[in-house]
Write a protein that holds these residues in place. Sequence first.
Motif, short mmCIF file in Angstrom:
data_model
loop_
_atom_site.label_atom_id
_atom_site.label_comp_id
_atom_site.label_asym_id
_atom_site.label_seq_id
_atom_site.Cartn_x
_atom_site.Cartn_y
_atom_site.Cartn_z
N VAL A 115 1.12 -0.74 0.36
CA VAL A 115 -0.01 -0.11 0.12
C VAL A 115 0.71 1.26 0.11
CG1 VAL A 115 -1.86 -0.91 1.11
CG2 VAL A 115 -0.22 -0.25 2.11
N ALA A 116 1.94 0.96 0.66
CA ALA A 116 3.28 2.10 0.50
C ALA A 116 3.63 2.43 -0.72
CB ALA A 116 3.89 2.06 1.59
N VAL A 117 3.28 2.18 -1.75
CA VAL A 117 4.59 1.96 -2.51
C VAL A 117 2.85 2.85 -3.33
CG1 VAL A 117 4.34 1.39 -5.13
CG2 VAL A 117 5.26 0.01 -3.60
N ALA A 118 1.72 2.47 -3.46
CA ALA A 118 0.29 3.30 -3.63
C ALA A 118 0.61 4.43 -3.18
CB ALA A 118 -1.15 2.22 -3.43
N TYR A 119 0.50 4.68 -1.61
CA TYR A 119 0.65 5.92 -1.56
C TYR A 119 1.38 6.37 -2.27
CZ TYR A 119 2.18 8.86 1.67
OH TYR A 119 2.59 10.68 2.84
N ARG A 138 -2.37 -10.56 1.33
CA ARG A 138 -3.11 -11.32 0.13
C ARG A 138 -3.98 -9.58 -0.85
NH1 ARG A 138 -8.59 -14.04 1.61
NH2 ARG A 138 -7.55 -14.47 3.62
N LYS A 139 -3.93 -9.49 -1.72
CA LYS A 139 -4.78 -8.63 -2.20
C LYS A 139 -6.35 -8.81 -1.96
CE LYS A 139 -1.12 -7.54 -6.44
NZ LYS A 139 -1.35 -7.75 -8.05
N LEU A 140 -7.07 -7.63 -1.66
CA LEU A 140 -8.18 -7.74 -1.37
C LEU A 140 -8.81 -6.92 -1.92
CD1 LEU A 140 -7.36 -6.30 2.22
CD2 LEU A 140 -7.93 -8.14 1.62
N GLN A 141 -9.84 -7.45 -2.70
CA GLN A 141 -10.55 -7.29 -3.70
C GLN A 141 -11.98 -6.35 -3.15
OE1 GLN A 141 -10.33 -7.62 -6.77
NE2 GLN A 141 -8.09 -8.76 -6.35
N LEU A 142 -12.24 -4.96 -3.47
CA LEU A 142 -13.21 -4.26 -3.07
C LEU A 142 -14.38 -4.67 -4.40
CD1 LEU A 142 -10.76 -1.52 -1.89
CD2 LEU A 142 -12.28 -2.48 -0.15
N PRO A 143 -15.33 -3.89 -4.18
CA PRO A 143 -16.67 -4.05 -5.05
C PRO A 143 -16.49 -2.83 -6.22
CG PRO A 143 -17.33 -3.69 -3.22
CD PRO A 143 -15.73 -3.63 -2.58
N ALA A 144 -16.02 -3.69 -7.33
CA ALA A 144 -16.17 -2.82 -8.56
C ALA A 144 -16.49 -1.34 -9.00
CB ALA A 144 -16.88 -3.60 -9.73
N LYS A 145 -17.48 -0.60 -8.62
CA LYS A 145 -17.87 0.26 -8.53
C LYS A 145 -17.18 1.80 -6.88
CE LYS A 145 -20.33 1.01 -12.42
NZ LYS A 145 -21.24 -0.08 -12.30
N TYR A 146 -16.17 0.75 -6.35
CA TYR A 146 -16.16 0.99 -4.96
C TYR A 146 -15.97 2.35 -5.07
CZ TYR A 146 -14.13 1.31 -0.45
OH TYR A 146 -13.48 1.73 1.53
N ASN A 155 -5.63 -1.29 0.53
CA ASN A 155 -4.75 -2.12 -0.40
C ASN A 155 -4.99 -0.54 -1.69
OD1 ASN A 155 -7.47 -1.41 -1.77
ND2 ASN A 155 -8.14 -3.36 -2.64
N ALA A 156 -4.07 -1.10 -2.96
CA ALA A 156 -4.15 -0.21 -2.88
C ALA A 156 -5.00 0.72 -3.97
CB ALA A 156 -2.59 -0.77 -4.57
N VAL A 157 -5.84 -0.16 -3.97
CA VAL A 157 -7.20 0.64 -4.72
C VAL A 157 -7.02 1.78 -3.81
CG1 VAL A 157 -9.47 1.04 -5.58
CG2 VAL A 157 -7.28 -0.95 -6.41
N GLU A 158 -7.31 1.53 -2.72
CA GLU A 158 -7.60 2.31 -1.47
C GLU A 158 -7.35 3.25 -0.84
OE1 GLU A 158 -9.39 0.24 2.68
OE2 GLU A 158 -11.07 0.99 1.77
N THR A 159 -5.66 2.56 -1.13
CA THR A 159 -4.96 3.63 -0.85
C THR A 159 -4.85 5.28 -1.50
OG1 THR A 159 -3.17 2.19 0.20
CG2 THR A 159 -2.46 4.04 -0.76
N LYS A 160 -5.05 5.22 -2.90
CA LYS A 160 -5.24 6.28 -3.68
C LYS A 160 -6.53 6.51 -3.24
CE LYS A 160 -1.92 4.19 -7.27
NZ LYS A 160 -1.41 4.85 -9.10
#
Lengths: 664, 664
Positions: B351-355, B514-522, B484-489
């Motif tokens: 997640v730090a990389v995404a940050y 693990r890579k956590l999956q968030l809902p598509a339109k989160y 996760n990376a998506v939520e971090t951004k």
Amino acid sequence: MPDIYLIPQIEFTRVESAALDRFQRVPLLANMARANALAMVKRAGSGHLGSSFSAMDIVTWLYYEEMNLRALGWDSSNRDIYFSSKGHDVPGLYAVLYALGVIPYDRYIRLRRFGGLDGHPDVGVPGVEANSGSLGMGISKGKGMAWAKRWRGSDGRVFVMTGDGELQEGQNFEALQTAVQQQLGNLIVIVDHNKVQSDKLVSEIIDLGDLENKFRAFGWRVARIDGHNVRAFAETLTQLRDREGQPKIIIADTVKGKGVSFMEHPRALQDANGLYPFHAGAPNDETFQRAYDELIEKINSALDAFDLAPLLLKLVPPEPSESSKPIMLLGEPVSQAAAEKIRSGVSDEYVAVAYGQALVELGAKHPELVVLDADLASDCRLRGFEQAFRERFIENGIAEQDMVSMAGGLARLGMLPVVNSFASFLAARANEQIYNNAGEQTKILYGLHYAGLIPAGPGKSHQSIRDISLLAALPNMTIVQPCNAVETKLFVEYCVERAQENCALRLVIGPSPRKLQLPAKYELQVGCGVELAAGTDAVLFAYGPVMLHEALLASELLGERGFALRVVNMPWLNRFDRAWLARTVSDMNYIFVLDDHSPIGGLGDQLQSALLESMLWNDRRLTKFGVEGYPACGTPQQALHFHQLDGASLAARILQRVKQGKVN
Amino acid sequence: MPDIYLIPQIEFTRVESAALDRFQRVPLLANMARANALAMVKRAGSGHLGSSFSAMDIVTWLYYEEMNLRALGWDSSNRDIYFSSKGHDVPGLYAVLYALGVIPYDRYIRLRRFGGLDGHPDVGVPGVEANSGSLGMGISKGKGMAWAKRWRGSDGRVFVMTGDGELQEGQNFEALQTAVQQQLGNLIVIVDHNKVQSDKLVSEIIDLGDLENKFRAFGWRVARIDGHNVRAFAETLTQLRDREGQPKIIIADTVKGKGVSFMEHPRALQDANGLYPFHAGAPNDETFQRAYDELIEKINSALDAFDLAPLLLKLVPPEPSESSKPIMLLGEPVSQAAAEKIRSGVSDEYVAVAYGQALVELGAKHPELVVLDADLASDCRLRGFEQAFRERFIENGIAEQDMVSMAGGLARLGMLPVVNSFASFLAARANEQIYNNAGEQTKILYGLHYAGLIPAGPGKSHQSIRDISLLAALPNMTIVQPCNAVETKLFVEYCVERAQENCALRLVIGPSPRKLQLPAKYELQVGCGVELAAGTDAVLFAYGPVMLHEALLASELLGERGFALRVVNMPWLNRFDRAWLARTVSDMNYIFVLDDHSPIGGLGDQLQSALLESMLWNDRRLTKFGVEGYPACGTPQQALHFHQLDGASLAARILQRVKQGKVN
């Protein structure tokens, strides 16, 4: 309270527009500002005169002659910026801002009052550029402003005033190092070197050594002047006008209390046998009048010498007395008896005094007990211990982090350190050092002085409403707050002789609103509180002399309305005896907690968790009262009322909550 | 992992008892200690080699030749005391303590393992005198020890090793001032001046200037030596043997990585284009082998020159593989599928990389965005921003308080500062500065890196389990942690573009299990979490990649037992949408919260209050899981298991709680 007179703004305008040489004019304006600062501090009942006076000539020169503010306006991105890092010299700054018409009269006469002027600088006041009051942050903050100006290509310099005792804070030296690396040539630091910190000589507390040499060793361009010689100041500022990247520092040798003969160092220190009496607090009536008369006389004789008419002083109407207003509860006035109890809200008891006495008594029994101070020995009532056990009293200066880590080393070698400062400084600034010590499983007693909302005059830099939350997650830290002198002595004994872990002892710094009575045979039992008022309709947990007084007022007011509120003194803020807790709430549907702290992370949250773990929820309703938002500045009653924590407000909130609960 | 060999303790004894001049013997012993430190760091998978090696000759000399410990014993009140303030050079210290027989073999081979040796000094390890690892506290703590020795009339000196980058911490200068006033002549500070801090030159980060001059300006007695010349060190220590009250400081010019040609500064820095690669972390297999062989060869050729037999190395058996043990849940082994999921617990997501990437993207859109660093730019993934926007990247050195207050000044002039450090340092050490900034009602983004329990190798000085509690009582601070990376951004965007108040962004520093999956339109909605696993029997709130992985494991394990645990990702740690909360818990009798933090002051407490205020209690049962006590040191699995926060333990605790609840 004697009559308070003010030099009105128009008089400053008259002097400014007179045909005077600026080197004659500014010292005159500075003395006029001193007179107004003195009058407002007297009216407020507290404030810092000694350093307001030592910095006065410099501040007046900056605003009247040096800075571009009046030409560009306070909103210009090219403006010069001035603020004081120490911040307690703000009565002097306010006087200049009033003289310049930046602060209006109606607000100016309300120093340390709600909606008036904060006891320490706050950006909510017109003309104030930065919040300060906790020491050592100013150069760093000035760095940020200077960096932003350079990055934007804005004009204007950043002037930061620091104290000399303040230089004991390590953050200053972080900033001295980084400002050079960052080449902030538009940053100019001025040290108000008045030689005296809170009440002793800087050289006696922690000597600063050769300041010029020190600053040069850090790579700064250094100048030194007589801080009351505005010509020298002006010439130095001209010499320092360059676009080079080297930050500048001016050591201004000043006189604490400058302007009033008997307030000046060294005389004032000698008259008071080595403890400077005019750092904080308002002078008594007689002293005030002598000082004020001396200043006005000095100003008038100067005016006369310049062929100018003497000052026209304006009488400041006395403050409207609180007692004139009726005290209401849910739209109806409370009884005469209750109203009187509410208005007479000060006893002659200070829990801090009992703390100081307990340390002396225990010091005799415990040779391992050593007391550490960060230049607040008088406020923290440590002078008795200092005199009785000089060899075990460690004066560490204004360096809380160093003090706390030093205590860690003392504890590692078997000493029992008692560490003292204001809660807002100790628990926050030295927080990581406290954690590091606690991880070594030693035992240290932290005296968290000036805990809670009251006194509310000094403002948010000093009011401590987060310290419980800052320490509660430490696994081996018992946090307590006593409600009166008796309980204070019991807790100091407990912490020194019985506690198996670190202790944080919260103490109210001011007088107790009333002397609370504890049961005759009261003894401390870990996690157990004690009932101070009987009641069957609801229970209110509170702690400390300030909030327990309001809690009892609420109980008394509710009694008049036929609602019986049980009040429990709960001095254990993060330790609970489950059996006692079950007994105390078993017959109650409504539980209330009153925190002298933010509602987040205080007793309310800890108690909530304890009730939860004990399965004591079910249908019970818990309501937490605490200091929401930032703590208000003002008189005790103003601050308590603003936060709806005074007895009448609490009574109303409790009745509303119960009514609402019944509806559900 | 290559075979790991150790130089057994008996070999040190052999060399020590050989007829060698001590100036020949100690450098040899130091290289033997270097070899063991290297081997143990490789075995541990992490550790600080660069400064272990630069300080090695000094530490070896102190323990073998200078200090009275071996004569008087480690318990003597007259003993000499040594500890390192920087602390990350502890692999070197451990090597010497093993060589002297103070740390037994079984423990020595367990660096950064549960029950072994902490990643930073802890007094729980034999021979360790002080907890350290967070920088700048050592001189202060040494002061306390020196004061206690003097007061007791005990013999023995206190030796404190500091780094050079470490001197950027202001607390050092507090201690330099007070130690002189307190006349602690039995305190000797040694600066391991290896010129390189975490990965850049000290002069490049924040230059220290003329150190000798600086220390003299503070009133210390100063000496300067080649830190690898033990004869010079010995002679200097003899010159400094006096009973005078002036504290002493020895500037030891050393070479970072000393002992292994390609790890030494400046070569290592040049080879790696300006970023020193051997400060922290274990070298890869090939690099390790080259380094180890070079050291052993050097030692053997020295032994040969002294007519001594070559080293007899001892093979260290590989660590028992975790995967050999069956994973149990309430006495029964879990399914093969579940066991594999538990054992394969590392993804390639950080997640730090995404940050870091988000900051670069937003930096382009927001000219007011400025990034501040306290010498952790690589760990905090700020290099990308530094390269893209050098003029808006402020390297402030190891000076968190100054960095935070500087950010306050930047924000006052309209910049949007993003302040970065490890959560344990930033939230604790600069806590009062954060409060002061927040009181000005500006907006600042605080990047709290290395939040939570994992990685658990560095130990309690680095693991941050109090930061939520340290910030939650600030009225205008939103605290969040992405999973996760998506939520971090999304959260970096939220904080920069949408938030109206200060934001604290907690980030896990290691790889996501693990890579956590968030809902598509989160999308982020203030105060609303999102379901990651469906379930009807109970709900578990968690946040961050580490704990959500364990929460999902618990849900998967419980599924095998027919218990459907809903898992909700709740990234908002102190803001709650009441309607969403009501929907989320309405059908649940059992509510669980999993904190990557102490159970005091974390999400559990905040959620508990929100549920209470929303009247969502009634008969519901809330249970809070969190890091109880001090965070354990070890592998992730060891630490999670010790705190009963691994998936299997959580599953068991949830089942037990529900069973118990049914009984009530």
